[in-house]
Design an enzyme around this catalytic site. Structure first.
Site, short mmCIF file in Angstrom:
data_model
loop_
_atom_site.label_atom_id
_atom_site.label_comp_id
_atom_site.label_asym_id
_atom_site.label_seq_id
_atom_site.Cartn_x
_atom_site.Cartn_y
_atom_site.Cartn_z
N HIS A 99 -33.26 58.72 1.77
CA HIS A 99 -33.52 60.09 1.31
C HIS A 99 -35.04 60.15 1.21
O HIS A 99 -35.65 59.31 0.53
CB HIS A 99 -32.83 60.31 -0.04
CG HIS A 99 -33.09 61.63 -0.69
ND1 HIS A 99 -32.09 62.42 -1.22
CD2 HIS A 99 -34.24 62.29 -0.94
CE1 HIS A 99 -32.61 63.51 -1.75
NE2 HIS A 99 -33.93 63.46 -1.60
N HIS A 101 -38.77 60.07 0.59
CA HIS A 101 -39.62 59.87 -0.60
C HIS A 101 -40.91 59.19 -0.18
O HIS A 101 -40.96 58.49 0.83
CB HIS A 101 -38.89 59.00 -1.65
CG HIS A 101 -38.48 57.66 -1.12
ND1 HIS A 101 -37.38 57.50 -0.30
CD2 HIS A 101 -39.02 56.43 -1.26
CE1 HIS A 101 -37.25 56.24 0.03
NE2 HIS A 101 -38.25 55.55 -0.52
P1 5GP Z 1 -37.82 52.37 -0.14
O1 5GP Z 1 -37.52 50.90 -0.17
O2 5GP Z 1 -36.65 53.16 0.43
O3 5GP Z 1 -39.13 52.72 0.51
O4 5GP Z 1 -38.00 52.80 -1.65
C1 5GP Z 1 -36.92 53.01 -2.51
C2 5GP Z 1 -37.41 52.74 -3.90
O5 5GP Z 1 -36.50 53.31 -4.81
C3 5GP Z 1 -37.52 51.24 -4.24
O6 5GP Z 1 -38.86 50.92 -4.56
C4 5GP Z 1 -36.56 51.09 -5.45
O7 5GP Z 1 -37.07 50.21 -6.42
C5 5GP Z 1 -36.43 52.52 -5.96
N1 5GP Z 1 -35.18 52.85 -6.61
C6 5GP Z 1 -33.92 52.58 -6.14
N2 5GP Z 1 -32.98 53.07 -6.98
C7 5GP Z 1 -33.65 53.67 -7.99
C8 5GP Z 1 -33.22 54.35 -9.18
O8 5GP Z 1 -32.02 54.52 -9.47
N3 5GP Z 1 -34.19 54.84 -10.00
C9 5GP Z 1 -35.52 54.68 -9.71
N4 5GP Z 1 -36.40 55.19 -10.59
N5 5GP Z 1 -35.96 54.03 -8.61
C10 5GP Z 1 -35.05 53.54 -7.75
ZN ZN Z 2 -30.04 62.32 -0.89
#
Ligand code: 5GP
Ligand code: ZN
Length: 114
Positions: A99, A101
């Site tokens: 999603h 971010h």
């Molecule tokens: P990605 O790895 O997709 O670039 O970043 C996803 C981020 O979301 C990770 O750094 C992970 O720690 C964070 N994350 C995953 N689940 C949650 C959640 O339920 N709450 C919060 N605040 N962060 C989350």
């Molecule tokens: Zn979503």
């Protein structure tokens, strides 16, 4: 569809929102990789940067606005540590939540190179 960030947005899971505007909201990362680790998350579900901004390029303005407001709120421009903005797109690039971010990161933790 199971999506953690949609659940946060729809208040199916509790979240402490630190900033929001019409298109995005921001929270602290649950597993911080920097002293300040903020996630800027789109209200609308989209898989990644390209999926989101190819459909709504006009929303780039509000993305910049919320990002700038967080840089100001946490005085990141004046911080010795500086800051980085990262959008991991695709599993091999480190994306774990599909999603859109962005990560706003400032200040080193341990050996993690921010
Ligand atoms: P990605 O790895 O997709 O670039 O970043 C996803 C981020 O979301 C990770 O750094 C992970 O720690 C964070 N994350 C995953 N689940 C949650 C959640 O339920 N709450 C919060 N605040 N962060 C989350
Ligand atoms: Zn979503």
């Amino acid at each position: 569809m199971d999506c953690i960030f949609c659940d946060l947005k729809n208040k199916k899971m509790p979240a402490q929102i630190i900033a929001k505007n019409k298109d995005f909201f921001a929270i602290f990362d649950i597993n911080p990789k920097a002293q300040k680790h903020i996630l800027i998350i789109s209200n609308r579900h989209a898989e990644n940067f390209h999926d989101y901004f190819s459909k709504n390029p006009e929303n780039f303005k509000s993305f910049i606005e919320i990002t700038n407001s967080l840089i100001e709120k946490y005085s990141l421009s004046e911080s010795d540590a500086g800051y980085k903005i990262i959008c991991n797109s695709g599993e091999k690039a480190g994306q774990s939540v599909n999603h859109f971010h962005a990560h706003l990161l400032s200040g080193k933790i341990g050996n993690w190179q921010v």
